[in-house]
Write a protein that holds these residues in place. Structure first.
Motif, PDB file in Angstrom:
ATOM      1  N   LYS A   9       0.866  -1.180   0.000  1.00  0.00           N
ATOM      2  CA  LYS A   9       0.000   0.000   0.000  1.00  0.00           C
ATOM      3  C   LYS A   9       0.900   1.226   0.000  1.00  0.00           C
ATOM      4  O   LYS A   9       1.779   1.346   0.843  1.00  0.00           O
ATOM      5  N   LEU A  15      -5.121   3.080   1.906  1.00  0.00           N
ATOM      6  CA  LEU A  15      -5.462   2.215   3.028  1.00  0.00           C
ATOM      7  C   LEU A  15      -6.950   1.972   3.184  1.00  0.00           C
ATOM      8  O   LEU A  15      -7.362   1.064   3.904  1.00  0.00           O
ATOM      9  N   THR A  16      -7.777   2.755   2.516  1.00  0.00           N
ATOM     10  CA  THR A  16      -9.231   2.643   2.662  1.00  0.00           C
ATOM     11  C   THR A  16      -9.898   2.460   1.297  1.00  0.00           C
ATOM     12  O   THR A  16      -9.256   2.555   0.258  1.00  0.00           O
ATOM     13  N   GLY A  20      -8.768  -1.040  -0.281  1.00  0.00           N
ATOM     14  CA  GLY A  20      -8.095  -0.756   0.975  1.00  0.00           C
ATOM     15  C   GLY A  20      -7.757  -2.012   1.765  1.00  0.00           C
ATOM     16  O   GLY A  20      -7.963  -3.145   1.308  1.00  0.00           O
ATOM     17  N   GLU A  91      -7.956   1.133  10.439  1.00  0.00           N
ATOM     18  CA  GLU A  91      -8.272   0.075   9.475  1.00  0.00           C
ATOM     19  C   GLU A  91      -7.861  -1.300  10.013  1.00  0.00           C
ATOM     20  O   GLU A  91      -8.601  -2.275   9.859  1.00  0.00           O
TER      21      GLU A  91
END
Length: 135
Positions: A9, A15-16, A20, A91
């Motif tokens: 990533k 990350l989302t 993600g 997350e």
């Protein structure tokens, strides 16, 4: 030799969302529950590895390699993350609190690569379990 899945990533925006961290863990869970697909990936990885040995691209190995079918690893490689932001912790906590997490951690050892002063160099002592990382 153990099979390792690595998800890279780049940047906090990665990350989302639809690609993600949570989505990758959900996809990994679905994949690992399909025994035919899992066995196929092992067979393909072994074939590629053994072809490279046969071609002399991997030195000092004379025997055919068979991958261990024991719990593979899933490593998150996070690049260009701003540690002051809470998105990564948030997350990962959502993954840990998901309904599939306990089953997933029985199927795959989940780690996150953390690095300092070394770029993308990966060393085993810098691989940590995601629950340890979150704490």
């Amino acid at each position: 030799i153990r099979l390792v899945f690595i998800e890279k990533k780049y940047g906090d925006n990665a990350l989302t969302g639809n690609s993600g961290i949570k989505k990758h863990y959900e996809d990994l869970y679905k994949f690992l529950n399909d025994k035919k697909k899992v066995e196929k990936i092992y067979e393909e990885a072994e074939k590629i590895l053994n072809q490279k040995i046969e071609l002399g691209l991997i030195k000092d190995v004379s025997n055919e390699i068979k991958l261990s079918r024991n719990r593979p690893e899933f490593i998150l490689l996070i690049a260009n993350h701003k540690p002051a932001k809470s998105v990564l912790q948030r997350e990962l906590k959502e993954v840990i609190n998901s309904p599939y997490y306990n089953d997933l951690k029985q199927k795959v050892h989940m780690k996150i690569a953390k690095a300092s002063y070394m770029g993308y160099g990966l060393y085993s002592e810098l691989m940590v379990d995601i629950q340890v990382f979150v704490k």
